[in-house]
Scaffold this motif. Structure first.
Motif, short mmCIF file in Angstrom:
data_model
loop_
_atom_site.label_atom_id
_atom_site.label_comp_id
_atom_site.label_asym_id
_atom_site.label_seq_id
_atom_site.Cartn_x
_atom_site.Cartn_y
_atom_site.Cartn_z
N ASP A 284 0.86 -1.15 -0.16
CA ASP A 284 0.04 0.07 -0.10
C ASP A 284 0.80 1.22 0.02
O ASP A 284 1.90 1.33 0.77
CB ASP A 284 -0.95 -0.08 1.31
CG ASP A 284 -1.64 -1.39 1.49
OD1 ASP A 284 -2.56 -1.73 0.30
OD2 ASP A 284 -1.68 -1.85 2.46
N ARG A 317 -6.53 3.51 -7.71
CA ARG A 317 -6.77 1.99 -7.89
C ARG A 317 -5.76 1.13 -7.01
O ARG A 317 -4.54 1.64 -6.78
CB ARG A 317 -6.39 1.65 -9.52
CG ARG A 317 -7.40 2.29 -10.35
CD ARG A 317 -7.33 1.66 -11.77
NE ARG A 317 -8.06 0.39 -11.73
CZ ARG A 317 -9.24 0.19 -11.82
NH1 ARG A 317 -10.07 1.37 -11.93
NH2 ARG A 317 -9.88 -0.92 -11.93
N ARG A 318 -6.45 0.22 -6.54
CA ARG A 318 -5.85 -0.90 -5.66
C ARG A 318 -5.90 -2.16 -6.40
O ARG A 318 -6.67 -2.66 -7.43
CB ARG A 318 -6.76 -0.97 -4.55
CG ARG A 318 -6.90 0.33 -3.67
CD ARG A 318 -7.02 -0.03 -2.23
NE ARG A 318 -6.09 -0.54 -1.67
CZ ARG A 318 -5.88 -0.79 -0.27
NH1 ARG A 318 -7.00 -0.99 0.39
NH2 ARG A 318 -4.63 -1.49 0.20
N ARG A 335 -10.59 2.38 -6.07
CA ARG A 335 -10.37 2.40 -4.65
C ARG A 335 -11.73 2.96 -3.91
O ARG A 335 -12.13 2.61 -2.62
CB ARG A 335 -9.36 3.94 -4.06
CG ARG A 335 -9.26 3.70 -2.63
CD ARG A 335 -7.80 4.64 -2.43
NE ARG A 335 -6.85 4.33 -2.90
CZ ARG A 335 -5.70 3.36 -2.22
NH1 ARG A 335 -6.22 3.26 -0.90
NH2 ARG A 335 -5.04 2.99 -2.62
N HIS A 338 -14.89 0.12 -5.99
CA HIS A 338 -14.41 -1.25 -5.66
C HIS A 338 -14.80 -2.28 -6.69
O HIS A 338 -14.47 -2.29 -7.66
CB HIS A 338 -15.13 -1.79 -4.19
CG HIS A 338 -14.74 -0.81 -3.02
ND1 HIS A 338 -13.34 -0.87 -2.53
CD2 HIS A 338 -15.46 -0.11 -2.23
CE1 HIS A 338 -13.30 0.08 -1.50
NE2 HIS A 338 -14.61 0.57 -1.27
#
Length: 510
Positions: A284, A317-318, A335, A338
């Motif tokens: 992260d 964005r994750r 983010r 989802h």
């Protein structure tokens, strides 16, 4: 154009009659699969308890007549009452489920149905739902960690070959053992349900059942607590994330090899790891400025810790899940929105994005329509990578995308007669092996499909009707493995309440 008229959707009629399933209303797929436990955190445990425990209880209440007549040990209510009738507010005590024996399953096997064996473990458990941890296929055995033991069963008939008792409950297990069958399990430091730490490491040889070394993780109080941990094995190395720090240890003897550092000092914190033939670290980044926050994944040499490549997402964005480590294939999610905004990203040998696939126009959801970036990075049984393809499953469809072109190669969609499709393995000729989950009253099956869609479908296993109820509980929420022509299922958790007892493992073969 509505999805039902798109060219790839070839509707397949139900292969056999399907009774009504009140637990999966039309338009709904299987309930979300709980994330694999990495802790002892009460909130997450409660969620699993509600999902598995309450769900099984509801099935027992709704279908009480089919679950009576058990010869299991535990509370019984067969004797006539000796006191006054219960008042209107009294709640009946559920009768224990009847778990079919291997002999009963064999005797009731119908023509064309798969053979099956079942593991009905009677180990005394606390009266709560205990998550199962790990399902490893090592040689000719299926090995699983549950509560305070690790047990191996022979694949051919389910016979128990060995078990290892553990001093405290299991917290976390890697997805893969070493190539020679060794695993490092993370245990709680105490038996207590709350306030425990996941800081005890134990090595076990899964081929022999012999326990090895034991050590305790060090905590300094500076971002390396062990309330939440994650682990992965690659080669002879096990990598462990403690909160926001990570380190690697040698599986053979437990010796610490190196720290996995934060990068862009103070900005990228290791959060999850993924193992197998490669070792990936998901971090992260820029978490103090959410509008600029992004995720990073890097491949490191398991033996030395040297970084081989890095990939970072766009701000906002994750990284959702790691679908494969070789080749590296990940999912990314927005983010804020989802699972509503997700992609499959195939990375090249240098870590650069080779192809981005958007499966949403064909109706595919992200890993059962859920995103949990604090849990096991490899926990997405709705996707399998192999042979240059990514197979995606879901509540009512399954399909294959080409990782080079990004195009859909084939797909099959049901008419709502299934409880979901789980891809198992990529086969020759760009085909895929798929587990079609059964319902409470209809057994599932394993079939193969390929380019050409429904016309290519061939049943590989038609699961027996006698195990349909048990299969339903495991198939919808649980783990699975497909080795050779054998399917192995395990539930997401075991309930210590005898009236809600369910078996621990179920397997099918031709």
């Amino acid at each position: 154009m509505s999805p039902s008229h798109e060219p790839w959707y070839r509707h397949r009629p139900p292969p056999w009659p399907v009774p009504d399933n009140p637990y999966a209303p039309e338009g709904y797929g299987p309930p979300p699969r709980p994330p694999r436990r990495r802790w002892p955190v009460a909130a997450a445990a409660l969620a699993l308890l509600l999902l598995v425990g309450a769900g099984v209880y509801a099935l027992g209440e709704r279908h009480g007549s089919s679950r009576a007549g058990s010869n299991r040990a535990g509370p019984r209510n067969s004797a006539p009452p000796t006191t006054a009738p219960p008042t209107a507010n009294a709640r009946p005590t559920p009768k224990p489920s009847h778990i079919p024996t291997n002999e009963e399953i064999a005797r009731q096997r119908g023509s064309g149905e798969a053979s099956a064996w079942i593991v009905d473990d009677r180990t005394d458990l606390p009266r709560r739902t205990i998550p199962t941890e790990g399902l490893w296929i090592v040689g000719d055995t299926a090995v699983q960690a549950v509560y305070k033991k690790v047990v191996a069963h022979r694949l051919s008939d389910g016979a128990e070959l060995w078990s290892v008792s553990l001093p405290t409950p299991v917290c976390e297990t890697p997805v893969n053992p070493t190539p020679d069958g060794k695993i490092v399990i993370v245990l709680q430091n105490v038996e207590a349900w709350t306030g425990a730490r996941c800081n005890q490491l134990r090595m076990i040889d899964l081929r022999t059942g012999k326990p090895g070394w034991h050590k305790e993780l060090t905590e300094t109080g500076t971002g390396d607590d062990t309330i939440i941990v994650d682990s992965a094995i690659s080669g002879g190395t096990v990598a462990i994330v403690q909160s926001m720090k990570a380190a690697a240890y040698r599986v053979a003897d437990g010796r610490k090899l190196y720290d996995i550092p934060m990068e862009a000092p103070g900005k990228c914190y290791p959060g999850r790891v993924a193992g197998g033939s490669r070792l990936l670290v998901v971090a992260d980044c820029a978490i103090t400025a959410l509008e600029k926050a992004y995720d990073q994944v890097r491949e490191i040499d398991p033996a030395t810790g040297r970084v081989r490549w890095r990939y970072r997402t766009e701000p906002g964005r994750r990284i959702g899940q790691v679908l494969s480590v070789a080749p590296a294939v990940i999912t990314t999610v927005h983010r804020e929105s989802h699972a509503d905004d997700w992609r499959v990203v195939a990375l090249g040998p240098d870590g650069r994005a080779r192809r981005t696939i958007d499966p949403r126009p064909k109706g595919f959801k992200h890993c059962d329509d859920s995103v949990n970036t604090s849990a096991n990075a490899q926990a997405c049984r709705e996707a399998i990578v192999g042979g240059g393809l990514v197979l995606l499953g879901g509540a009512d469809r399954v399909g294959a995308y080409d990782l080079v072109t990004g195009k859909l190669v084939w797909g099959v969609k049901s008419e709502g007669t299934s409880n979901g499709y789980v891809p198992l393995r990529v086969g020759p000729g760009r085909t895929g092996f798929v587990y079609e989950l059964g319902t409470f009253g209809k057994a599932g099956r394993v079939f193969r499909a390929g380019p050409g869609g429904v016309e290519t479908i061939k049943d590989m296993l038609r699961l027996p009707a006698s195990t349909a109820r048990v299969e339903f509980g495991m198939g919808v929420v649980g783990e699975n493995a497909y080795v050779g022509e054998r399917l192995v299922l395990t539930p997401a958790g075991l309930n210590g309440n005898d009236t809600q007892h369910e078996p621990r493992m179920l397997s099918f073969a031709p």
